[in-house]
Structures are given as C-alpha cells and as structure tokens.
Scaffold this active site. Structure first.
Site, mmCIF file in Angstrom:
data_model
loop_
_atom_site.group_PDB
_atom_site.id
_atom_site.type_symbol
_atom_site.label_atom_id
_atom_site.label_comp_id
_atom_site.label_asym_id
_atom_site.label_seq_id
_atom_site.Cartn_x
_atom_site.Cartn_y
_atom_site.Cartn_z
ATOM 1 N N ASP A 171 0.823 -1.225 0.000
ATOM 2 C CA ASP A 171 0.000 0.000 0.000
ATOM 3 C C ASP A 171 0.853 1.270 0.000
ATOM 4 O O ASP A 171 0.656 2.167 0.844
ATOM 5 C CB ASP A 171 -0.921 0.021 1.236
ATOM 6 N N GLU A 226 -11.531 -0.208 -3.137
ATOM 7 C CA GLU A 226 -10.719 0.375 -2.059
ATOM 8 C C GLU A 226 -9.535 1.119 -2.688
ATOM 9 O O GLU A 226 -9.437 1.238 -3.910
ATOM 10 C CB GLU A 226 -10.208 -0.712 -1.100
HETATM 11 O O1 FUB Z 1 -3.185 -3.612 3.499
HETATM 12 C C1 FUB Z 1 -4.477 -3.907 3.965
HETATM 13 C C2 FUB Z 1 -5.493 -3.617 2.913
HETATM 14 O O2 FUB Z 1 -5.224 -4.375 1.757
HETATM 15 C C3 FUB Z 1 -5.485 -2.194 2.422
HETATM 16 O O3 FUB Z 1 -6.076 -1.299 3.305
HETATM 17 C C4 FUB Z 1 -6.174 -2.382 1.135
HETATM 18 O O4 FUB Z 1 -6.105 -1.286 0.278
HETATM 19 C C5 FUB Z 1 -5.495 -3.607 0.596
HETATM 20 O O5 FUB Z 1 -4.278 -3.311 -0.024
#
Ligand code: FUB
Length: 344
Positions: free
Chosen positions: A31, A243
């Site tokens: 991320d 997301e």
């Molecule tokens: O790293 C945890 C979660 O996985 C993140 O918040 C999302 O965007 C995905 O990458």
C-alpha cells in the site's frame, strides 16, 4: 480465486519477468503512498507481517501493527528504512489492523493519516504528527470525528486546501455505513452490499480543517460515472470502486484512481473538481500476484511514477507483499497508459 491458483504459478519465472524489483526486501511492505518532501521521495506503506490468522473475505489476515517510513533520494537510488514510525500500542483508540496509510505536510509539520480497527471492531481513521517526514509520529488521542472505513489518501490542491479520500468495501466496512451509521448486525462482507443492478457504493471524501486534524465538512460520496453519465453499477466489478483511493492532478484535471478489489485492477476516472464527479477513463495497472492491488502516483523531476505492490517475493502469500515502483506515462490526450506488471 487467487489463493487457489497459486500452486499453478511459476514464481521464479514470474519474478524474472517482473517489470520492477521490490524496493525493500528485509521486511514486507504494501500500500505505498509516495510523496516528495524536501527533494526526496518518502513512501508511507503498510508493514505486512505473518499473522497466522486464516484468510477470509474480511481481510482478517492483514493483522499489521506498525508503520515504517521508507525514503530514497531519487528513483533508483538506495532505499532507507527509518524504523518504526508509529505502533498500534501507542494509539489509544486503536486495537488492531494498521492498514494503508498516507501522509502530507503543512507549515513544517508532517501528518500521517492511518486506518485501524477501534476497540469496538469498527474501522476509523486517525492522524499522527511529526516534525520530520520520517517520523516518529505522535498520534492524536482519538480518531478523526465522523471518520470510518479505510485507506485514507490526502490531496493538497493548488489553492492550499487539503482533502481526505477514503473508503473500502468488504473488509473495509463501507457497506455497513449505507444508512449513515454503522450497521452492526450481519456477518460477512457481502451482507449489506447493493445488488448488481444498483449503483455501486461510492468512495468518500471530505475537506480537512485548517489544522488538518479533523474534517471541515461531512464526508461526501464521490460519484464515478460511465461514458453516458450514469453511475457505475455494483455488478460492474471490472470498473467499480473497491478500495485504495488516490487523487492527483495532471494538466489541471483531477484524476481519482482506485482498486477494483476482487477483479484486481487499478483504474482511474477524471473530473474537473476534487469533489467529482469523475468519469471512468481506464486501467492503470493490470493484476499483480496476490489478491490486493494498491497504488499511489507521484512525480519527481518531471517524470511520473506508479508505486504499487505485489506478492511475488513471498511467492504468492496474500498478506506478505512488497512495494515497487515503475514509470507511468500519459498519452497526448492525458490518458494513462496501462501498465502490465510482468513482461509477456
Ligand atoms: O493492506 C491492507 C489492505 O489491503 C489495504 O487497506 C487495502 O487497500 C489492501 O491493499
């Protein structure tokens, strides 16, 4: 599903075909939110760890506890790990799952925005501050009021306004906020999602207060529309928001980019205002090894870079990822050229 197909992937071949190498290999990172501060690139990633929590659709196996800040003088130069910048134990309101963070700077103070599950099991977004872009960061005692869900991304506009973009469905809990307050009942990530022929859930955004510590307005929906001006539908899983929000500006237009989650693309949409609406414009990154895909876009000395992650170093372990970067290009019309993370 990616988990089931892992055994068929030749990871050694794939690693040799990767268009870029992990930026750090002594820890797992994911991320990556990248910014240029003081003429250097600073990356704010998640710090992935082995959790022994079984894989599920809520992402419970992403059990991260702290953040490290990574810096580099310029693309291709040595990376420096500045150590623990913030630990969940030092955040009074947070219990677990320190997921994707981001950072910004204002008047010599650096602000780290991060999501975590609070003691009641609800994801909130917190802020921590530092006099250095590398941290360590001191957290505020409480989460941002009226914050919820995950994956904060902060954008500073040219007029000096700062905006926070956030949200994620499934494990990110956005579907539980459809009525404006958290719906506690119903197990599993799919319970409160819209039907396939209904508009998809929207990412959220809010302008930040002058001190960057609270929202300056109630969070609003960001509308992502198709070429006819209609909102993307929940069943349009190749294009709808899942997301990993990011906002950047290019040639006076606002580019909102995001992950499609279960279809594993990084896509983008273009608008004329930080509030949108944003018209779907295409794919930035094709699927990587691993279930998740998450990115940021940052410019350095006139070139543009995509920061992303994959699980090739851990040979496909979903929650053990590695941050990478590669150059990103626009065509003459301002469209982003799609990147394939492995050579054909
Ligand atoms: O790293 C945890 C979660 O996985 C993140 O918040 C999302 O965007 C995905 O990458």
């Amino acid at each position: 599903m990616p988990e089931a197909s892992i055994e068929y992937i030749n990871f050694d071949k794939l690693i040799s075909e990767s268009i870029s190498e992990p930026l750090v290999t002594h820890i797992y990172t994911a991320d990556p939110s990248a910014h240029v501060f003081d003429g250097k690139i600073y990356i704010y990633p998640s710090h992935d760890v082995e959790s022994n929590v079984p894989f599920d659709d809520l992402g419970s196996h992403f059990a991260m506890e702290d953040y490290h800040v990574i810096s580099m003088d310029s693309p291709g130069s040595k990376t420096i790990d500045h150590g623990i910048a913030l630990h969940v134990q030092d955040v009074p309101w947070a219990k677990e799952q320190m997921w994707a963070p981001d950072a910004t700077e204002k008047a010599g103070t650096y602000y780290l925005f991060f999501p975590a599950k609070a003691h009641d099991g609800i994801f909130r977004i917190g802020v921590a501050t530092s006099s250095s872009p590398a941290g360590p960061f001191t957290p505020r005692p409480a989460a941002i009021q009226h914050s919820f869900s995950i994956d904060p991304a902060v954008f500073k506009d040219e007029d000096g306004s700062y905006y926070l973009y956030f949200g994620g469905i499934w494990g990110g809990q956005l579907q539980r906020w459809r009525a404006g307050e958290f719906i506690a009942e119903g197990e599993g990530p799919l319970v409160h999602l819209p039907a396939d022929d209904e508009p998809a859930l929207c990412p959220k955004m809010a302008r930040l207060r002058d001190d960057l510590l609270e929202f300056d307005e109630a969070p609003k929906d960001i509308l992502i529309i198709d070429e006819n001006g209609d909102p993307l539908l929940a069943g349009d899983t190749d294009r709808r928001f899942f997301e990993a929000s990011w906002l950047h500006k290019y040639q006076d237009k606002y580019y909102f980019s995001y992950s499609t989650g279960d279809t594993h693309f990084i896509c983008y949409a273009i608008g004329g205002s930080p509030y949108g609406p944003f018209t779907y414009a295409g794919r930035i990154l094709n699927p990587v090894v691993g279930w998740t895909s998450h990115h940021s876009i940052c410019s350095f000395e006139g070139k543009h870079y995509l920061f992303y992650h994959d699980s090739s170093l851990s040979k496909g372990v979903t929650h053990l990822r590695s941050i990478k970067m590669t150059e990103l290009e626009y065509d003459a019309s301002g469209n982003i050229k799609t990147i394939s993370p492995y050579r054909e």
